[in-house]
Every structure is written in C-alpha cells, then in structure tokens.
Design a protein around this motif. Sequence first.
Motif, PDB file in Angstrom:
ATOM      1  N   GLU A  18      25.384  -2.098  16.465  1.00 33.39           N
ATOM      2  CA  GLU A  18      25.843  -2.789  17.666  1.00 33.39           C
ATOM      3  C   GLU A  18      24.799  -2.681  18.779  1.00 33.39           C
ATOM      4  OE1 GLU A  18      29.654  -2.722  20.723  1.00 33.39           O
ATOM      5  OE2 GLU A  18      29.723  -1.575  18.864  1.00 33.39           O
ATOM      6  N   GLN A  19      24.206  -1.494  18.949  1.00 37.53           N
ATOM      7  CA  GLN A  19      23.178  -1.311  19.972  1.00 37.53           C
ATOM      8  C   GLN A  19      21.949  -2.166  19.677  1.00 37.53           C
ATOM      9  OE1 GLN A  19      23.238   0.340  22.914  1.00 37.53           O
ATOM     10  NE2 GLN A  19      25.416   0.483  22.428  1.00 37.53           N
ATOM     11  N   ARG A  20      21.536  -2.210  18.404  1.00 34.81           N
ATOM     12  CA  ARG A  20      20.372  -3.030  18.045  1.00 34.81           C
ATOM     13  C   ARG A  20      20.638  -4.502  18.306  1.00 34.81           C
ATOM     14  NH1 ARG A  20      19.048  -1.554  12.153  1.00 34.81           N
ATOM     15  NH2 ARG A  20      20.969  -0.405  12.266  1.00 34.81           N
ATOM     16  N   LEU A  21      21.841  -4.965  17.993  1.00 35.30           N
ATOM     17  CA  LEU A  21      22.177  -6.366  18.246  1.00 35.30           C
ATOM     18  C   LEU A  21      22.190  -6.676  19.734  1.00 35.30           C
ATOM     19  CD1 LEU A  21      24.985  -6.965  15.602  1.00 35.30           C
ATOM     20  CD2 LEU A  21      22.700  -7.953  15.627  1.00 35.30           C
ATOM     21  N   LEU A  22      22.759  -5.762  20.526  1.00 38.42           N
ATOM     22  CA  LEU A  22      22.779  -5.982  21.978  1.00 38.42           C
ATOM     23  C   LEU A  22      21.365  -6.013  22.544  1.00 38.42           C
ATOM     24  CD1 LEU A  22      25.810  -3.738  23.011  1.00 38.42           C
ATOM     25  CD2 LEU A  22      25.689  -6.234  23.004  1.00 38.42           C
ATOM     26  N   GLN A  23      20.491  -5.135  22.047  1.00 44.80           N
ATOM     27  CA  GLN A  23      19.098  -5.133  22.507  1.00 44.80           C
ATOM     28  C   GLN A  23      18.394  -6.424  22.102  1.00 44.80           C
ATOM     29  OE1 GLN A  23      17.584  -1.528  20.796  1.00 44.80           O
ATOM     30  NE2 GLN A  23      18.563  -0.217  22.324  1.00 44.80           N
ATOM     31  N   ARG A  24      18.674  -6.896  20.885  1.00 44.05           N
ATOM     32  CA  ARG A  24      18.055  -8.149  20.425  1.00 44.05           C
ATOM     33  C   ARG A  24      18.520  -9.320  21.269  1.00 44.05           C
ATOM     34  NH1 ARG A  24      18.730  -9.337  14.258  1.00 44.05           N
ATOM     35  NH2 ARG A  24      17.462  -7.468  14.199  1.00 44.05           N
ATOM     36  N   PHE A  25      19.821  -9.374  21.573  1.00 42.70           N
ATOM     37  CA  PHE A  25      20.332 -10.453  22.416  1.00 42.70           C
ATOM     38  C   PHE A  25      19.731 -10.396  23.815  1.00 42.70           C
ATOM     39  CE2 PHE A  25      24.426 -10.645  19.740  1.00 42.70           C
ATOM     40  CZ  PHE A  25      23.869 -11.574  18.889  1.00 42.70           C
ATOM     41  N   ALA A  26      19.604  -9.194  24.371  1.00 40.82           N
ATOM     42  CA  ALA A  26      19.023  -9.044  25.707  1.00 40.82           C
ATOM     43  C   ALA A  26      17.563  -9.491  25.701  1.00 40.82           C
ATOM     44  CB  ALA A  26      19.146  -7.601  26.169  1.00 40.82           C
ATOM     45  N   ALA A  27      16.828  -9.137  24.673  1.00 38.55           N
ATOM     46  CA  ALA A  27      15.423  -9.545  24.582  1.00 38.55           C
ATOM     47  C   ALA A  27      15.320 -11.058  24.433  1.00 38.55           C
ATOM     48  CB  ALA A  27      14.756  -8.851  23.397  1.00 38.55           C
ATOM     49  N   ASP A  28      16.237 -11.647  23.677  1.00 38.28           N
ATOM     50  CA  ASP A  28      16.242 -13.097  23.499  1.00 38.28           C
ATOM     51  C   ASP A  28      16.531 -13.797  24.816  1.00 38.28           C
ATOM     52  OD1 ASP A  28      15.948 -15.365  21.892  1.00 38.28           O
ATOM     53  OD2 ASP A  28      18.107 -15.499  21.550  1.00 38.28           O
ATOM     54  N   GLU A  29      17.417 -13.232  25.615  1.00 35.12           N
ATOM     55  CA  GLU A  29      17.745 -13.816  26.923  1.00 35.12           C
ATOM     56  C   GLU A  29      16.532 -13.776  27.853  1.00 35.12           C
ATOM     57  OE1 GLU A  29      20.682 -15.139  28.121  1.00 35.12           O
ATOM     58  OE2 GLU A  29      21.550 -15.012  26.122  1.00 35.12           O
ATOM     59  N   ARG A  30      15.737 -12.714  27.758  1.00 38.05           N
ATOM     60  CA  ARG A  30      14.567 -12.567  28.625  1.00 38.05           C
ATOM     61  C   ARG A  30      13.382 -13.400  28.163  1.00 38.05           C
ATOM     62  NH1 ARG A  30      16.061  -7.074  28.045  1.00 38.05           N
ATOM     63  NH2 ARG A  30      14.356  -6.825  26.575  1.00 38.05           N
ATOM     64  N   ALA A  31      13.396 -13.857  26.925  1.00 40.23           N
ATOM     65  CA  ALA A  31      12.265 -14.598  26.369  1.00 40.23           C
ATOM     66  C   ALA A  31      12.082 -15.916  27.121  1.00 40.23           C
ATOM     67  CB  ALA A  31      12.508 -14.868  24.892  1.00 40.23           C
ATOM     68  N   PRO A  32      10.816 -16.331  27.287  1.00 35.52           N
ATOM     69  CA  PRO A  32      10.570 -17.614  27.963  1.00 35.52           C
ATOM     70  C   PRO A  32      11.240 -18.746  27.188  1.00 35.52           C
ATOM     71  CG  PRO A  32       8.493 -16.516  27.368  1.00 35.52           C
ATOM     72  CD  PRO A  32       9.605 -15.679  26.850  1.00 35.52           C
ATOM     73  N   GLY A  33      11.891 -19.633  27.899  1.00 34.28           N
ATOM     74  CA  GLY A  33      12.564 -20.748  27.256  1.00 34.28           C
ATOM     75  C   GLY A  33      13.985 -20.441  26.847  1.00 34.28           C
ATOM     76  N   GLY A  34      14.452 -19.224  27.092  1.00 37.28           N
ATOM     77  CA  GLY A  34      15.835 -18.876  26.774  1.00 37.28           C
ATOM     78  C   GLY A  34      16.046 -18.643  25.293  1.00 37.28           C
ATOM     79  N   PRO A  35      17.285 -18.642  24.875  1.00 36.85           N
ATOM     80  CA  PRO A  35      17.603 -18.373  23.462  1.00 36.85           C
ATOM     81  C   PRO A  35      17.011 -19.440  22.544  1.00 36.85           C
ATOM     82  CG  PRO A  35      19.599 -18.447  24.795  1.00 36.85           C
ATOM     83  CD  PRO A  35      18.466 -18.861  25.679  1.00 36.85           C
ATOM     84  N   THR A  36      16.657 -19.051  21.358  1.00 37.00           N
ATOM     85  CA  THR A  36      16.093 -20.004  20.403  1.00 37.00           C
ATOM     86  C   THR A  36      17.190 -20.917  19.883  1.00 37.00           C
ATOM     87  OG1 THR A  36      16.452 -18.484  18.589  1.00 37.00           O
ATOM     88  CG2 THR A  36      14.323 -18.360  19.681  1.00 37.00           C
ATOM     89  N   LYS A  37      16.784 -22.095  19.427  1.00 40.67           N
ATOM     90  CA  LYS A  37      17.759 -23.055  18.917  1.00 40.67           C
ATOM     91  C   LYS A  37      18.480 -22.521  17.689  1.00 40.67           C
ATOM     92  CE  LYS A  37      16.800 -27.756  20.153  1.00 40.67           C
ATOM     93  NZ  LYS A  37      16.384 -29.065  19.682  1.00 40.67           N
ATOM     94  N   ALA A  38      17.767 -21.735  16.892  1.00 47.80           N
ATOM     95  CA  ALA A  38      18.366 -21.224  15.660  1.00 47.80           C
ATOM     96  C   ALA A  38      19.595 -20.377  15.944  1.00 47.80           C
ATOM     97  CB  ALA A  38      17.342 -20.403  14.878  1.00 47.80           C
ATOM     98  N   ARG A  39      19.604 -19.689  17.055  1.00 45.85           N
ATOM     99  CA  ARG A  39      20.746 -18.849  17.391  1.00 45.85           C
ATOM    100  C   ARG A  39      21.894 -19.671  17.976  1.00 45.85           C
ATOM    101  NH1 ARG A  39      18.575 -13.974  16.438  1.00 45.85           N
ATOM    102  NH2 ARG A  39      16.618 -13.407  17.386  1.00 45.85           N
TER     103      ARG A  39
END
Length: 56
Positions: A18-39
């Motif tokens: 759960e912690q790894r998923l939350l960290q991955r989602f947070a990193a995805d939110e911070r990425a330029p361009g926002g979340p990827t289309k695949a998600r």
Amino acid sequence: MHPDLFLTIYRQQERELEQRLLQRFAADERAPGGPTKARGLRVAHIRLHRKGAARL
C-alpha cells in the motif's frame, strides 16, 4: 507456519505494498504532464478500517 505468524507477515506485506502504491501515485502526480494515459483517470479510494473490513 503458525496462523498468527502468517497473518502478521501477510498484513505487513499488505502495508508495504500500500505504501509503495501511494508513493508511486504521488510521484505520478508530480511528473510533468500529470498522470500517464495508461493509468487513466483515478477513482476516489475509500479506505476501510482493517478490523471493520474483516467483518464484511
């Protein structure tokens, strides 16, 4: 393996995942361009209390 030990290990792994998923989602939110289309679009996640969820 003792059932209590098995459950303890299982719950610890569940928390780590759960912690790894939350960290991955947070990193995805911070990425330029926002979340990827695949998600795709995110759906609100309702967290259940573990003891309450066990009764369901």
